[in-house]
Design a protein around this motif. Structure first.
Motif, short mmCIF file in Angstrom:
data_model
loop_
_atom_site.label_atom_id
_atom_site.label_comp_id
_atom_site.label_asym_id
_atom_site.label_seq_id
_atom_site.Cartn_x
_atom_site.Cartn_y
_atom_site.Cartn_z
N GLY A 164 0.54 -1.63 0.23
CA GLY A 164 -0.32 0.00 0.16
C GLY A 164 0.44 1.73 0.22
N VAL A 165 2.12 0.97 -0.51
CA VAL A 165 3.04 2.03 -0.19
C VAL A 165 2.53 2.83 -1.97
CG1 VAL A 165 5.70 2.55 -0.33
CG2 VAL A 165 4.60 1.34 1.47
N ALA A 166 2.57 2.23 -2.84
CA ALA A 166 2.84 3.20 -3.90
C ALA A 166 1.35 3.54 -4.53
CB ALA A 166 2.92 1.67 -5.03
N ALA A 167 1.58 4.38 -4.73
CA ALA A 167 0.23 5.91 -5.30
C ALA A 167 -1.01 4.89 -6.59
CB ALA A 167 1.01 7.34 -5.63
N SER A 168 -2.20 4.93 -5.94
CA SER A 168 -3.00 4.37 -7.19
C SER A 168 -2.23 4.87 -8.01
CB SER A 168 -3.86 5.41 -6.11
OG SER A 168 -4.53 6.03 -6.58
#
Length: 507
Positions: free
Chosen positions: A389-393
């Motif tokens: 969940g670190v990567a930007a959407s």
């Protein structure tokens, strides 16, 4: 000599072809090169070209370090200085000791040899991490922390390798002498880096064209590395500081064409050396060795990640308790998994004296750990960022293009207004060209009117406002309008607000 040169050129040619192919299919080129190097040696297509550690440490390393530092954002590094320093100094020491203690237990190594193994495995390779960051957008501050750690970590770790190798060779360990030597090497490297950076800035300002600017930068890099080493300071830290100082000065003082030429040269040089290095890494690894020493390599990986976990979670826990600065837990997970080894660890272990106790076993373990981390951790790293969940959407590519168009068009309009005000442009031409830009602005704003586009615009606005506030506070401190401590506290508060922002797209 001719045969050696031909062999090296052949390796570079093959590596370039593999890197181009890997980029086309979306595979990290360093992983593809390592696998190809191993395959070529197994099938006996290319000779097993030796990797000369002296050449890597003296000729390759300064180029790679300077290239990374040249592109670093000095303001971002300063904003993330506490987490970076926490990882690059106490973090490296904690990781080394943690790895050594576990390695002593599970690998049956004497503690001095385990210390040396910990030092060798504390050297990071961030090529894989930065490649993943280019394909998957991550928070800017996370990228700054990991990039900054990688820049300064190598200097600390290489000094520790030298000190630990002395302990293994002598059989004695004097903690006060060791820490004194470490402090002198690091502080000396930073001070000399600032001095050479000032010299480099003055040189660049006086170069008449981009060719002399590039030549001056080459001389500066190797002069810094060689003279710093002669003075028993850390050449890596010195070159990092020079790169950051010169990079910021070049973008401020030189015209854009010269900056682009300078950056283009160093980017190409760094890429070419990385291609050569990672293919050579694969060619040094022996498949039968990986199988024969699989248990030792597996246990070393446990020791490595145990030491890294203690360093990452411990340092950031202490940082939060002492300063109130928070590094999100998910980011810490990324820093643990992003603990990937590369060519520098292999060069460092190969540079150990041939008669050093346990050298052969250390070489085997470091080679094996490097191979496993590159293949097992680096290959899926981009997907792991999304999982954590670190990567930007995944912002729609059209929205990203709309943002770029809007920024460029607005800047073009501002430049046209300046030219008109200066009397360098007729009103008619100004109106025509501004109207053309305005059509682009309207189209881009239309694309950003969707619900997802609204979220993107909100995120951009939040980031821009926080960044502007932080810049204003730091500038006020530099001008003596407010106390430095007040500015630092306020900047940290703004950083915490930045961390709390949702990723683009509202996730």
């Amino acid at each position: 000599m001719r045969e050696r040169l031909e062999s090296l050129l052949l390796v570079l040619a093959v590596g370039s072809a593999v890197a181009i192919g890997a980029k086309r299919v979306g595979v990290p080129y360093n992983v593809a090169l390592v696998l190809m190097g191993l395959l070529l040696v197994v099938v006996d297509v290319l000779p097993n070209t030796p990797m000369d550690p002296e050449v890597i440490l003296i000729a390759f390393l300064p180029v790679l370090v300077f290239e990374g530092a040249l592109f670093a954002d000095a303001d971002s590094l300063r904003g993330a200085s506490r987490p970076i320093l926490a990882l690059a100094v106490p973090g490296v020491l904690i990781s080394l000791l943690g790895t050594a203690m576990v390695a002593t237990l599970v690998l049956d190594l004497p503690f001095p040899a385990a210390l040396l193994l910990g030092a060798l495995l504390s050297i990071t390779d961030t090529v894989s991490v930065l490649l993943a960051f280019r394909s998957v957008r991550v928070p800017h501050r996370l990228a700054a922390i990991m990039e900054g750690e990688s820049l300064f970590n190598d200097g600390t770790a290489l000094v520790l390798v030298v000190l630990a190798s002395r302990v293994v060779a002598s059989g004695t360990f004097d903690a006060s002498d060791t820490f004194r030597a470490l402090a002198m090497a690091m502080i000396g490297g930073a001070v000399l880096g600032l001095a050479f950076g000032a010299v480099g800035t003055a040189l660049l300002r006086r170069t008449p064209d981009h060719l002399t600017a590039i030549l001056a930068s080459i001389v500066l890099v190797f002069a810094t590395a060689l003279l710093t080493e002669r003075l028993h300071a850390s050449p890596v830290i010195a070159v990092v500081v020079v790169g950051v100082v010169v990079g910021k000065a070049a973008r401020r003082l030189l015209e854009p064409s010269r900056v682009l030429a300078l950056e283009g040269f160093w980017e190409t040089s760094g890429f070419a050396l990385n291609v050569l290095l990672f293919l050579l890494v694969g060619m040094q690894i022996q498949a039968d060795m990986l199988v024969r020493e699989a248990s030792s390599i597996g246990l070393a990986l446990i020791a490595l990640h145990a030491g890294r976990a203690v360093a990452v979670y411990g340092c950031f826990g202490a940082l939060r308790a002492l300063t109130g600065e928070v590094v999100p837990l998910r980011w810490q997970h990324v820093m643990l998994v992003g603990n990937i080894k590369g060519a520098l660890s292999m060069a460092a272990v190969l540079s150990l004296p041939s008669d050093m106790p346990y050298r052969d076993r250390l070489v085997t373990i470091v080679f094996g750990v490097t191979f496993v981390t590159l293949v097992v951790q680096a290959l899926p790293f981009a997907r792991l960022l999304k999982f954590l969940g670190v990567a930007a959407s995944s912002v729609d590519a059209g929205l990203d293009a709309a943002k770029a168009t809007l920024i460029a068009a607005r800047r073009g309009q501002a430049e046209l207004d300046d030219l008109l005000a200066a009397g360098l442009l007729s009103r008619k031409e100004h109106a025509e060209r501004r109207a053309a830009f305005q059509r682009r602005v309207i189209a881009a704003e239309g694309a950003l009117q969707s619900p997802q586009g609204e979220a993107v615009r909100d995120h951009l606005t939040d980031v821009a406002l926080l960044t502007a506030q932080k810049a204003a506070v730091l500038d006020a401190a530099r001008r003596g309008l407010i106390a430095a401590e007040t500015a630092s506290a306020h900047a940290n508060e703004l950083d915490r607000e930045m961390v709390k922002l949702p990723h683009e797209g509202g996730h």
